[in-house]
Design an enzyme around this catalytic site. Structure first.
Site, PDB file in Angstrom:
ATOM      1  N   GLY A 158       0.792  -1.212   0.000  1.00  0.00           N
ATOM      2  CA  GLY A 158       0.000   0.000   0.000  1.00  0.00           C
ATOM      3  C   GLY A 158       0.830   1.270   0.000  1.00  0.00           C
ATOM      4  O   GLY A 158       1.877   1.362  -0.649  1.00  0.00           O
ATOM      5  N   SER A 159       0.373   2.249   0.777  1.00  0.00           N
ATOM      6  CA  SER A 159       0.961   3.587   0.730  1.00  0.00           C
ATOM      7  C   SER A 159       2.375   3.681   1.279  1.00  0.00           C
ATOM      8  O   SER A 159       3.012   4.730   1.161  1.00  0.00           O
ATOM      9  CB  SER A 159       0.052   4.568   1.482  1.00  0.00           C
ATOM     10  OG  SER A 159      -1.197   4.676   0.831  1.00  0.00           O
TER      11      SER A 159
END
Length: 578
Positions: free
Chosen positions: A300-301
């Site tokens: 993810g981020s």
């Protein structure tokens, strides 16, 4: 005339008998001669072997298995004295010792064995000379067995592996089987070094058992101790913080890794659920898996700093550039942020975790250049730790990446990493762009490392990540009082067949102190079931607890400007109180 025939007949009978005896004697002599020739010339080894079985003896001098210690010589795995209880069924039958029922019942009770089953086994094997009743029994049990003094029941000295840290370092240290051979973790990885070579003494004995000739002596080669890079104090802190978070958020599992930025040494590696290596009875096999090195996830981020750093390195943006985050589409896929942010700086892209911002930065780069940046940070390959079972994750340099895939790659989809790989990536950022292999052993000297990004741009991105833990960032829960911390949170849905399901994982990875990063930490919380599930919320507090304790444990001075800020805040609160 008749008498002459009778006499002649009697002489023939005697002659026949004499000839028969001579023939039998010749036959026996030839048989013996043939047998002797066969044994002496054709097959002498069997005769020699039989002789040696009666007179040749070997004594083995066992060596204890080496210790495994942490970087401060705290014992993580040691060998302690133990005893094997064994029985000679032939002796039991010859002495009829099974008639001492009370003693046999007492023996099997202390060994936690079924009396009827074991005694039946002994009675069914009257000619058998050996089988174990119990391995690795304690000294107290051995003393009790001696006091019973049952004919045919004997003790043999051996050793048992003991793990003082228990479940805290179980996945990393591993364990041995009942014969003292490593089968998991560091015990298996360094099995040959830890085992050593037993000594042996060979001699000839006479009929009375006395030694008559010493034939050979083989000296024992002592084992070596293994000193791991982990710090047991920090390992305990990491495990307890992780375990508490997994329980609090009703998560299925969690992993955390702590790395020394300047050496690549793994200072702590914890997983939960764990197990007690001293008592593995009825433990499910899945608990033995070192999730920090085997389980992969889309990060993810936590990958967003790579897009910003790559754009700075290539020169498509500058440190003061502004990026338009207006939503856009690629092949029907809409790239948008939860809230429209407009024209924002690189710092805001990281602080507010803008998908549109990093996607536009990534799409403005040559695809090969952007993909190689991930590879340079160690994704798609093992970390160099040498740990058995380590996954290289899932990332391909050679595939043809579409614009859509590049866009989603910028915020951590289309790549799968382990917690250990994530920790190595952030250690590289903390080392100002220098990549080093990770080590599970304490190193006499840090490896030279390889520069993969410029110091200027890497340092700038680390400073950008400091905004993540401040007010307005995605993970203020990851802040550490008194220290400047830089990191990035991440939340990603888990892939299933045909797409993505409802389950997700939360992550936080970062370094500290910002001005001179010393420690890199990666935390993964898998499948939190509470109302709180974002990476900054579930993994951020774990990171803060571990990082704060680590910085204090290693006497790393607080940042001066943080002290000043806190002091002004305290003064303000004091004035308000007055």
């Amino acid at each position: 005339m008749a008498m002459s025939k009778v006499k002649k007949s009697a002489e023939n009978v005697v002659l026949w008998r004499v000839m028969l005896m001579i023939a039998v004697m010749v036959l026996v002599f030839c048989t013996l001669l043939a047998r002797a020739a066969y044994l002496q010339i054709i097959q002498p080894d069997e005769l020699r072997e039989q002789g040696e079985l009666r007179s040749l003896r070997s004594e083995s001098h066992q060596v204890q298995r080496g210790m495994i210690t942490d970087r401060n010589n705290f014992e993580l795995a040691v060998s302690v004295p133990a005893f094997a209880v064994w029985v000679d069924p032939k002796v039991v039958h010859d002495t009829k010792s099974w008639e001492q029922t009370e003693k046999w019942q007492a023996l099997f009770a202390v060994l936690d064995l079924d009396f009827k089953q074991e005694i039946a086994k002994i009675k069914k094997s009257p000619k058998k000379r050996f089988f174990y009743l119990k391995r690795q029994s304690s000294s107290a049990v051995a003393d009790y067995v001696r006091q019973l003094n049952l004919p045919g029941v004997y003790l043999r000295e051996e050793s048992k592996r003991f793990y003082p840290s228990g479940e805290i370092a179980a996945h990393l240290v591993g364990f041995t089987n009942i014969d003292g051979q490593g089968i998991e973790g560091a015990e298996k990885l360094f099995n040959q070094v830890l085992t050593g070579t037993p000594g042996e003494r060979t001699y000839q004995k006479d009929a009375k058992g006395r030694q008559v000739e010493l034939l050979s002596v083989k000296s024992a080669v002592p084992p070596k101790n293994i000193q791991l890079s982990i710090d047991q104090r920090l390992q305990s802190i990491t495990y307890r913080a992780l375990k508490a978070a997994v329980k609090s958020y009703a998560a299925s599992s969690g992993s955390a890794v702590v790395v020394d930025v300047h050496t690549g040494e793994i200072l702590a590696m914890a997983n939960t659920p764990s197990f007690n290596p001293n008592n593995r009875a009825n433990v499910n096999q899945h608990r033995f898996r070192n999730r920090a090195i085997t389980d992969v996830f889309e990060p993810g981020s936590t990958m967003k700093p790579v897009a910003v750093l790559s754009a700075l390195e290539f020169g498509t943006v500058k440190q003061d550039s502004i990026v338009d985050t207006t939503p856009f589409k690629i092949g029907g896929k809409r790239f948008a942020d939860p809230r429209f942010l407009g024209d924002i700086s690189l710092e805001t892209i990281i602080q507010r975790s803008s998908n549109v911002g990093v996607a536009k930065l990534a799409l403005g780069l040559p695809k090969d250049y952007f993909v190689v940046a991930f590879h340079e940070l160690g994704l798609g390959e093992v970390t160099g730790s040498g740990l058995l079972g380590e996954s290289s994750g899932m990332f391909s340099l050679s595939r043809r990446w579409s614009d859509l895939e590049i866009g989603t790659l910028s915020y951590g989809y289309g790549v799968a990493v382990t917690t250990l790989q994530l920790a190595k990536m952030y250690a590289t950022l903390g080392a100002k762009g220098v990549s080093r292999p990770l080590s599970i052993l304490k190193l006499p000297e840090p490896p030279e490392g390889k520069r993969v990004f410029s110091e200027k741009n890497t340092d700038f991105v680390v400073h950008l990540m400091e905004s993540v833990v401040k007010r307005g960032g995605t993970a203020p829960q990851a802040s550490v009082p008194g220290y400047r911390v830089a990191g990035k949170s991440g939340t990603a849905y888990k892939a299933i067949k045909g797409g993505y399901g409802d389950e997700l994982s939360g992550f936080f990875a970062g370094v500290a102190p910002v001005n001179d990063p010393q420690i890199a930490i990666a935390v993964m919380i898998n499948e939190p079931q509470s109302d709180v599930f974002h990476g900054g919320e579930v993994a951020g507090p774990v990171f803060a607890k571990i990082m704060g304790s680590t910085l204090q444990l290693y006497n790393i001075a607080p940042d001066e400007n943080q002290i000043e800020t806190l002091s002004r805040k305290d003064l303000k609160e004091d004035k308000h109180g007055l």
